[in-house]
Motif scaffolding. Structure first.
Motif, PDB file in Angstrom:
ATOM      1  N   TRP A   1       0.834  -1.019   0.019  1.00  0.00           N
ATOM      2  CA  TRP A   1      -0.095   0.185  -0.104  1.00  0.00           C
ATOM      3  C   TRP A   1       0.917   1.445  -0.039  1.00  0.00           C
ATOM      4  O   TRP A   1       1.902   1.222   0.584  1.00  0.00           O
ATOM      5  CB  TRP A   1      -0.783  -0.126   1.360  1.00  0.00           C
ATOM      6  N   SER A   2       0.419   2.416  -0.943  1.00  0.00           N
ATOM      7  CA  SER A   2       1.207   3.576  -0.745  1.00  0.00           C
ATOM      8  C   SER A   2       0.910   4.393   0.529  1.00  0.00           C
ATOM      9  O   SER A   2      -0.063   3.949   1.086  1.00  0.00           O
ATOM     10  CB  SER A   2       0.814   4.335  -2.077  1.00  0.00           C
TER      11      SER A   2
ATOM     12  N   THR B   1      -3.276   6.609   4.339  1.00  0.00           N
ATOM     13  CA  THR B   1      -4.020   8.004   4.797  1.00  0.00           C
ATOM     14  C   THR B   1      -5.615   7.709   4.512  1.00  0.00           C
ATOM     15  O   THR B   1      -6.399   8.363   5.260  1.00  0.00           O
ATOM     16  CB  THR B   1      -3.347   9.170   4.289  1.00  0.00           C
ATOM     17  N   MET B   2      -5.895   7.342   3.203  1.00  0.00           N
ATOM     18  CA  MET B   2      -7.312   7.237   3.034  1.00  0.00           C
ATOM     19  C   MET B   2      -8.147   6.181   3.767  1.00  0.00           C
ATOM     20  O   MET B   2      -9.217   6.543   4.324  1.00  0.00           O
ATOM     21  CB  MET B   2      -7.486   6.725   1.411  1.00  0.00           C
TER      22      MET B   2
ATOM     23  N   ALA C   1       2.972  14.686   2.518  1.00  0.00           N
ATOM     24  CA  ALA C   1       4.069  15.220   3.573  1.00  0.00           C
ATOM     25  C   ALA C   1       4.588  13.853   3.780  1.00  0.00           C
ATOM     26  O   ALA C   1       5.927  13.926   4.194  1.00  0.00           O
ATOM     27  CB  ALA C   1       3.135  15.582   4.912  1.00  0.00           C
ATOM     28  N   MET C   2       4.082  12.724   3.961  1.00  0.00           N
ATOM     29  CA  MET C   2       4.882  11.610   4.501  1.00  0.00           C
ATOM     30  C   MET C   2       5.880  11.053   3.206  1.00  0.00           C
ATOM     31  O   MET C   2       6.862  10.789   3.627  1.00  0.00           O
ATOM     32  CB  MET C   2       3.757  10.386   4.759  1.00  0.00           C
ATOM     33  N   GLU C   3       5.431  11.146   2.026  1.00  0.00           N
ATOM     34  CA  GLU C   3       6.260  10.947   1.127  1.00  0.00           C
ATOM     35  C   GLU C   3       7.504  11.942   1.095  1.00  0.00           C
ATOM     36  O   GLU C   3       8.670  11.408   0.733  1.00  0.00           O
ATOM     37  CB  GLU C   3       5.660  10.716  -0.286  1.00  0.00           C
TER      38      GLU C   3
ATOM     39  N   TYR D   1       8.736   8.461   3.556  1.00  0.00           N
ATOM     40  CA  TYR D   1       8.177   7.103   3.968  1.00  0.00           C
ATOM     41  C   TYR D   1       8.148   6.067   2.814  1.00  0.00           C
ATOM     42  O   TYR D   1       7.829   6.509   1.665  1.00  0.00           O
ATOM     43  CB  TYR D   1       6.833   7.405   4.546  1.00  0.00           C
ATOM     44  N   GLN D   2       8.737   5.208   3.499  1.00  0.00           N
ATOM     45  CA  GLN D   2       8.555   4.060   2.456  1.00  0.00           C
ATOM     46  C   GLN D   2       8.163   2.750   2.943  1.00  0.00           C
ATOM     47  O   GLN D   2       8.963   1.602   2.787  1.00  0.00           O
ATOM     48  CB  GLN D   2      10.073   3.617   1.718  1.00  0.00           C
ATOM     49  N   GLY D   3       7.136   2.727   3.849  1.00  0.00           N
ATOM     50  CA  GLY D   3       6.761   1.420   4.508  1.00  0.00           C
ATOM     51  C   GLY D   3       7.721   1.386   5.693  1.00  0.00           C
ATOM     52  O   GLY D   3       8.571   2.215   6.218  1.00  0.00           O
ATOM     53  N   GLY D   4       7.460   0.120   6.438  1.00  0.00           N
ATOM     54  CA  GLY D   4       7.625  -0.148   7.878  1.00  0.00           C
ATOM     55  C   GLY D   4       9.213  -0.660   7.840  1.00  0.00           C
ATOM     56  O   GLY D   4       9.758  -0.406   9.048  1.00  0.00           O
ATOM     57  N   ASP D   5       9.739  -1.082   6.709  1.00  0.00           N
ATOM     58  CA  ASP D   5      11.089  -1.543   7.107  1.00  0.00           C
ATOM     59  C   ASP D   5      12.226  -0.411   7.318  1.00  0.00           C
ATOM     60  O   ASP D   5      12.118   0.404   6.620  1.00  0.00           O
ATOM     61  CB  ASP D   5      11.476  -2.361   5.791  1.00  0.00           C
TER      62      ASP D   5
END
Lengths: 199, 265
Positions: free
Chosen positions: A6-7, A12-13, B222-224, B228-232
Motif C-alpha cells: 500500500w502507498s 491515509t485514505m 507530507a509523508m512521502e 516514508y517507504q513502509g515499515g522496513d
C-alpha cells in the motif's frame, strides 16, 4: 495477502475512513438530526458501504478491521462514544465484525463493474451481510452469555427486532450507492487516489 | 472532547499496572479471558475474583469511575441472574415467589454465569483504563510482528490506527462546522418527514468527503516528502521494554492459573 504494497496515500485514505466511521457512528451528537423516537440513528453501515465502494475490497476491509481494532484498543469511536476491549463481549459486536466482510464483498463487486446498478446492488448486498452477521451474532451472544436460550427470546424474535430499522437502512444503502457513484465520476476520478491505481 | 479520542478511557496514573509493558498486559488479559471458563467450583471462582479485585484495587483508579464505566453492564448482569433463576429447574426448591418455585440450582447457575461475565468485563476494561490507545497500537504492532511472515500488513495496521486517532477529532469538528454552515443556509436537520431528513445528509456529506480526501492527499504527500517507504527500517520514538515488573506480573498470573487447576473439580 499483501499482493501489492500500500502507498502512503492508500494508508491515509484508509485512516480517514476509520475517522469517518467514528463521525458516522456519532453523527447525532454533532448534527442534531435523525433522532427518531428517541433512538439516535447511526450512519455506520452507510460509511462501511462507502468504504467498500470507494476503497475497494482489500483496503476497504482492512480499514474496517482497523476501526474494530482501534475501538477495542479503547478509543471511544463506536456508537455513543463507546470503546474498550469489553465491547467484544457485547451482543452488538457482530455488526462491527460485519463491516469488514461487507466492505470486502462490496469492493469485489464494484471492482468487476463500475456501473450505477452494480453500485446499488452491491450496497444492498452489503446491507444483507450486515443484518445476517449482526443478528446471528446477537442471538449467539445471548445464547452463549446467558447460558441457554431463554424462553421468551427466540431466533424469530431477534429478527423481528431487526425489522424496525430496516426500511431506513435500505434507503440509506441505496443512497450510499448513488452517492459513491456520483463521487466516483466527479471528485474521485480526478483524484490522486485513482490516478495512482491507473499508473 | 479533542483529547478524548487520543486518551480514550485511559486514566493517567503511576501504579504498577500502569507501568507494565502494554504487551504483557494484553497477553495476560487474553489468557485470562480463556481461563475464566475453566472455573467450575466455589474455590476456583473465589480465586479468580480475588485476583481481579486485587488487580483492580492496585490500579488506584477511583472505584466510582470504574463503576460508572460499567453502568450499562450491570443491567445485563442482573438480567442474566434473574433469567437463570427462572429457567433452571435443578436442585431443591428454596422458596417460592408468588407461587413460582426458585431452585437452588438456579441460584448457583445464575451466580456463576453473572460472576464470570462481570470478571470478564472488569478485566478487559482494566486494560483500556490503564493503557492509552497509542500504547496499545505499539503493543499490537509488536505482538503481531510474527504475522509479517504470512504477509499480514502489521506495520500498516499500526500506522493506520495512529493516522485515524489523529484525524478523528479533526473530522468531528469539520462535521460540526459544516452542519452549522448548512443550517445557516436553511438546511433543516431537525424536523420534517424522514425522507427529507435523510436527504439532508447529502449537503453534509459532500463537503465532508471533499475535505477528507484533500486531507488524505496532503498527509500522504507530507509523508512521502519525509521519505516514508513502509515499515522496513523505520525507527521508533517510544520503545517498548519488558522489565522485572513484567516478569513478576506474568509469574503471578501463572500461579493463579496453577491454583485454578488445583481448585477446580
Amino acid at each position: 495477502m499483501n499482493k501489492k504494497k500500500w502507498s502512503a496515500l492508500d494508508l491515509t485514505m484508509g485512516g480517514l475512513f476509520v475517522a469517518l466511521m467514528t463521525v458516522g457512528a456519532n453523527i447525532t451528537s454533532i448534527a442534531p438530526f435523525m433522532v427518531v423516537g428517541g433512538v439516535p440513528i447511526t450512519l455506520q453501515t452507510f460509511f462501511a458501504i462507502l468504504a467498500g465502494l470507494v476503497l475497494g475490497s482489500r483496503l476497504g476491509a482492512f480499514s474496517m478491521f482497523v476501526y474494530m481494532v482501534l475501538g477495542l484498543a479503547g478509543a471511544p469511536i463506536f456508537a455513543q462514544f463507546k470503546g474498550g476491549a469489553s465491547i467484544a463481549l457485547s451482543p452488538t459486536f457482530g455488526f462491527i465484525l460485519s463491516f469488514i466482510i461487507l466492505a470486502y464483498v462490496i469492493g469485489k463487486m464494484v471492482e468487476v463493474n463500475r456501473g450505477l446498478p452494480m453500485y446499488i446492488t452491491a450496497s444492498i448486498i452489503g446491507l444483507v451481510i450486515n443484518y445476517v452477521v449482526g443478528t446471528n451474532w446477537m442471538y449467539g451472544a445471548y445464547i452463549w452469555w446467558f447460558g441457554g436460550a431463554p424462553e421468551g427470546f427466540s431466533y424469530q424474535l431477534a429478527w423481528a427486532w431487526m425489522m424496525v430499522p430496516l426500511p431506513k437502512d435500505i434507503i440509506l444503502a441505496v443512497l450510499a450507492g448513488i452517492f459513491a457513484h456520483r463521487m466516483e465520476r466527479t471528485i474521485l476520478s480526478k483524484s490522486q487516489f485513482r490516478m495512482q491505481k491507473a499508473a | 472532547m479533542n483529547n478524548a479520542f487520543i486518551v480514550g478511557q485511559y486514566v493517567p496514573g503511576e501504579s504498577m499496572i500502569h507501568r507494565l509493558d502494554p504487551r504483557s498486559k494484553m497477553v495476560i488479559i487474553f489468557l485470562f479471558v480463556i481461563v475464566v471458563f475453566l472455573a467450575n467450583s466455589v474455590w476456583s471462582y473465589g480465586l479468580l475474583t480475588i485476583f481481579t479485585v486485587l488487580t483492580t484495587l492496585s490500579t488506584r483508579i477511583p472505584l466510582s469511575y470504574i463503576a460508572k464505566g460499567l453502568t450499562p453492564v450491570w443491567l445485563l448482569i442482573v438480567f442474566t441472574f434473574i433469567l437463570q433463576l427462572v429457567v433452571t429447574k435443578e436442585g431443591a426448591v428454596l422458596f417460592q415467589i408468588i407461587s413460582y418455585p426458585i431452585y437452588s440450582g438456579g441460584v448457583a447457575q445464575g451466580a456463576a454465569i453473572s460472576l464470570r461475565f462481570f470478571l470478564l468485563i472488569l478485566v478487559t476494561s482494566l486494560l483500556t483504563l490503564t493503557t492509552t490507545p497509542l500504547e496499545i497500537t505499539d503493543a499490537i504492532e509488536s505482538l503481531l510482528h510474527p504475522l509479517k511472515r504470512i504477509k499480514f500488513p502489521v506495520h500498516e495496521l499500526a500506522l493506520m490506527m495512529s493516522i485515524s486517532l489523529r484525524f478523528i477529532p479533526t473530522l468531528m469538528q469539520e462535521t460540526e462546522k459544516i452542519s452549522k454552515a448548512q443550517a445557516s443556509r436553511g438546511v433543516d436537520f431537525k424536523s420534517g418527514p424522514i425522507k427529507n431528513r435523510i436527504q439532508a445528509i447529502i449537503p453534509l456529506l459532500v463537503p465532508l468527503f471533499v475535505s477528507a480526501f484533500k486531507r488524505a492527499e496532503e498527509l500522504a504527500m507530507a509523508m512521502e516528502a519525509r521519505g516514508y517507504q513502509g515499515g522496513d527500517g523505520r525507527t521508533k520514538l517510544r520503545e517498548l521494554r519488558i522489565e522485572g515488573i513484567d516478569y513478576l506480573a506474568i509469574s503471578v498470573f501463572f500461579l493463579i492459573v496453577i491454583g485454578l487447576f488445583l481448585t477446580r473439580v
